[in-house]
Design an enzyme around this catalytic site. Structure first.
Site, PDB file in Angstrom:
ATOM      1  N   GLU A   1       1.128  -1.239  -0.159  1.00 18.69           N
ATOM      2  CA  GLU A   1      -0.091  -0.074   0.116  1.00 18.69           C
ATOM      3  C   GLU A   1       0.807   1.556  -0.150  1.00 18.69           C
ATOM      4  O   GLU A   1       2.309   1.056   0.336  1.00 18.69           O
ATOM      5  CB  GLU A   1      -1.133   0.227   1.194  1.00 18.69           C
ATOM      6  CG  GLU A   1      -2.047   1.507   1.570  1.00 18.69           C
ATOM      7  CD  GLU A   1      -2.692   1.327   0.471  1.00 18.69           C
ATOM      8  OE1 GLU A   1      -2.212   1.561  -0.682  1.00 18.69           O
ATOM      9  OE2 GLU A   1      -4.231   2.116   0.696  1.00 18.69           O
ATOM     10  N   ASP A   2       0.170   2.326  -0.217  1.00 12.11           N
ATOM     11  CA  ASP A   2       1.364   3.734  -0.583  1.00 12.11           C
ATOM     12  C   ASP A   2       0.889   3.885   0.791  1.00 12.11           C
ATOM     13  O   ASP A   2       2.872   4.212   1.297  1.00 12.11           O
ATOM     14  CB  ASP A   2       0.470   4.342  -1.213  1.00 12.11           C
ATOM     15  CG  ASP A   2      -1.043   4.756  -1.600  1.00 12.11           C
ATOM     16  OD1 ASP A   2      -1.641   4.370  -0.416  1.00 12.11           O
ATOM     17  OD2 ASP A   2      -1.656   5.550  -2.646  1.00 12.11           O
TER      18      ASP A   2
ATOM     19  N   ASP B   1      -4.345   5.592   6.565  1.00 10.53           N
ATOM     20  CA  ASP B   1      -4.074   6.521   7.044  1.00 10.53           C
ATOM     21  C   ASP B   1      -4.704   7.004   8.062  1.00 10.53           C
ATOM     22  O   ASP B   1      -4.524   6.586   8.997  1.00 10.53           O
ATOM     23  CB  ASP B   1      -4.838   8.311   5.154  1.00 10.53           C
ATOM     24  CG  ASP B   1      -5.454   9.279   6.044  1.00 10.53           C
ATOM     25  OD1 ASP B   1      -4.232  10.094   6.524  1.00 10.53           O
ATOM     26  OD2 ASP B   1      -6.176  10.015   5.908  1.00 10.53           O
TER      27      ASP B   1
ATOM     28  N   PHE C   1      -0.677  16.326   3.629  1.00  9.99           N
ATOM     29  CA  PHE C   1      -0.787  15.924   2.875  1.00  9.99           C
ATOM     30  C   PHE C   1       0.222  15.502   1.647  1.00  9.99           C
ATOM     31  O   PHE C   1       0.114  16.478   1.493  1.00  9.99           O
ATOM     32  CB  PHE C   1      -2.585  16.591   2.142  1.00  9.99           C
ATOM     33  CG  PHE C   1      -3.078  15.601   0.839  1.00  9.99           C
ATOM     34  CD1 PHE C   1      -3.828  14.547   1.269  1.00  9.99           C
ATOM     35  CD2 PHE C   1      -2.747  15.391  -0.635  1.00  9.99           C
ATOM     36  CE1 PHE C   1      -4.598  13.555   0.892  1.00  9.99           C
ATOM     37  CE2 PHE C   1      -3.246  14.788  -0.700  1.00  9.99           C
ATOM     38  CZ  PHE C   1      -4.206  14.156  -0.992  1.00  9.99           C
TER      39      PHE C   1
ATOM     40  N   ARG D   1       1.474  11.850  -9.534  1.00 11.46           N
ATOM     41  CA  ARG D   1       1.552  10.293  -9.559  1.00 11.46           C
ATOM     42  C   ARG D   1       3.794   9.587  -9.906  1.00 11.46           C
ATOM     43  O   ARG D   1       3.705   8.899  -9.339  1.00 11.46           O
ATOM     44  CB  ARG D   1       1.414   9.317  -9.681  1.00 11.46           C
ATOM     45  CG  ARG D   1      -0.127   9.039  -9.181  1.00 11.46           C
ATOM     46  CD  ARG D   1      -1.166   8.527  -9.503  1.00 11.46           C
ATOM     47  NE  ARG D   1      -2.442   8.223  -9.424  1.00 11.46           N
ATOM     48  CZ  ARG D   1      -3.247   7.767  -8.185  1.00 11.46           C
ATOM     49  NH1 ARG D   1      -2.468   7.519  -7.128  1.00 11.46           N
ATOM     50  NH2 ARG D   1      -4.967   8.304  -8.292  1.00 11.46           N
TER      51      ARG D   1
HETATM   52  P1  IMP Z   1      -7.377   5.300   5.123  1.00 11.71           P
HETATM   53  O1  IMP Z   1      -7.956   4.526   4.550  1.00 11.71           O
HETATM   54  O2  IMP Z   1      -7.597   7.047   5.716  1.00 11.71           O
HETATM   55  O3  IMP Z   1      -6.234   5.228   5.780  1.00 11.71           O
HETATM   56  O4  IMP Z   1      -6.595   5.546   3.649  1.00 11.71           O
HETATM   57  C1  IMP Z   1      -5.397   5.311   2.636  1.00 11.71           C
HETATM   58  C2  IMP Z   1      -5.850   5.805   1.125  1.00 11.71           C
HETATM   59  O5  IMP Z   1      -5.794   7.384   1.326  1.00 11.71           O
HETATM   60  C3  IMP Z   1      -4.643   5.972   0.869  1.00 11.71           C
HETATM   61  O6  IMP Z   1      -4.389   4.240  -0.182  1.00 11.71           O
HETATM   62  C4  IMP Z   1      -4.242   6.784  -0.487  1.00 11.71           C
HETATM   63  O7  IMP Z   1      -4.818   6.830  -1.149  1.00 11.71           O
HETATM   64  C5  IMP Z   1      -4.783   8.152   0.087  1.00 11.71           C
HETATM   65  N1  IMP Z   1      -4.459   9.039   0.948  1.00 11.71           N
HETATM   66  C6  IMP Z   1      -4.482   9.440   2.629  1.00 11.71           C
HETATM   67  N2  IMP Z   1      -3.422  10.446   2.641  1.00 11.71           N
HETATM   68  C7  IMP Z   1      -3.004  10.769   1.334  1.00 11.71           C
HETATM   69  C8  IMP Z   1      -1.762  11.424   0.968  1.00 11.71           C
HETATM   70  O8  IMP Z   1      -2.005  12.669   2.019  1.00 11.71           O
HETATM   71  N3  IMP Z   1      -1.671  11.972   0.071  1.00 11.71           N
HETATM   72  C9  IMP Z   1      -2.286  10.971  -1.273  1.00 11.71           C
HETATM   73  N4  IMP Z   1      -3.355  10.174  -1.196  1.00 11.71           N
HETATM   74  C10 IMP Z   1      -3.402  10.275   0.519  1.00 11.71           C
HETATM   75 MG    MG Z   2      -4.122   4.234  -1.911  1.00 14.81          MG
END
Ligand code: IMP
Ligand code: MG
Length: 178
Positions: free
Chosen positions: A100-101, A104, A153, A166
């Site tokens: 995963e990237d 959050d 962010f 990207r």
């Molecule tokens: P989560 O479900 O809130 O943990 O969100 C995860 C997803 O939100 C990641 O896979 C990203 O695609 C996106 N995301 C969360 N924070 C960022 C950020 O700072 N930059 C870009 N994408 C983000």
């Molecule tokens: Mg993602």
């Protein structure tokens, strides 16, 4: 660095990323002890990290992509996860490495790891390039973490803002311009 009116500050350089990715690859190589691993790359954000990470793993690997969507064109989570593309592999009794990237809120990975767990894999591990502890609402264990970062962010190295940036080879912080 200037790109289309907005300025981007480099947050993690190419060199910092590649050094860390090498370390993670070595750790993964050592921990799976020669066993085959199915790598599930979470699209779209993890494509670059996953590609670089796989080059640093010395194990028999199979690769597949999964699509999970929890974000619109926004910097806030919508609170919902949708599978837009599933793996073709039967995961039962397989070693699965999810790549995963960024974690959050944790919602996306909590949802997806529960789903994979329900398919009875032999093992399930998570590699994430980034983790933002300040925003975590749904705890997930990240087995292989690139960098813990503050609540900003970030874009680049696979991560987008509204579908853009990207392609940047580093992780940056976008300062909205015009
Ligand atoms: P989560 O479900 O809130 O943990 O969100 C995860 C997803 O939100 C990641 O896979 C990203 O695609 C996106 N995301 C969360 N924070 C960022 C950020 O700072 N930059 C870009 N994408 C983000
Ligand atoms: Mg993602």
């Amino acid at each position: 660095m200037e790109k289309s009116g907005s300025t981007i500050d480099v947050f993690l350089s190419e060199e910092q990323i590649s050094n860390r990715v090498k370390e993670l690859g070595e750790q993964i190589t050592n921990e799976f002890k020669g066993e085959e691993v199915i790598v599930l790359c979470v699209l779209n954000g993890a494509f670059m990290f996953c590609s670089d990470l796989m080059k640093e793993i010395n194990l028999p690997l199979k690769l597949d992509f999964v699509g999970l969507s929890s974000y619109g064109d926004d910097t806030q989570s919508s609170g919902q996860v949708v599978i837009t593309m599933d793996t073709k592999y039967d995961l039962s009794d397989r070693n699965v490495l999810i790549v995963e990237d960024i974690v959050d809120s944790g919602l996306t990975m909590k949802f997806f790891m529960n789903l994979v767990r329900g398919r009875n894999p032999k093992s399930i591990r998570l590699a994430s390039l980034l983790y933002k502890p300040a925003r975590n609402k749904y705890p997930v264990d990240i087995d292989y973490l690139g960098f813990e970062i503050e609540d900003k962010f970030v874009i680049g190295y696979g991560l987008d803002y509204a579908g853009r940036y990207r392609e940047l080879p580093y992780v940056g912080i976008l300062n909205a311009g015009n």
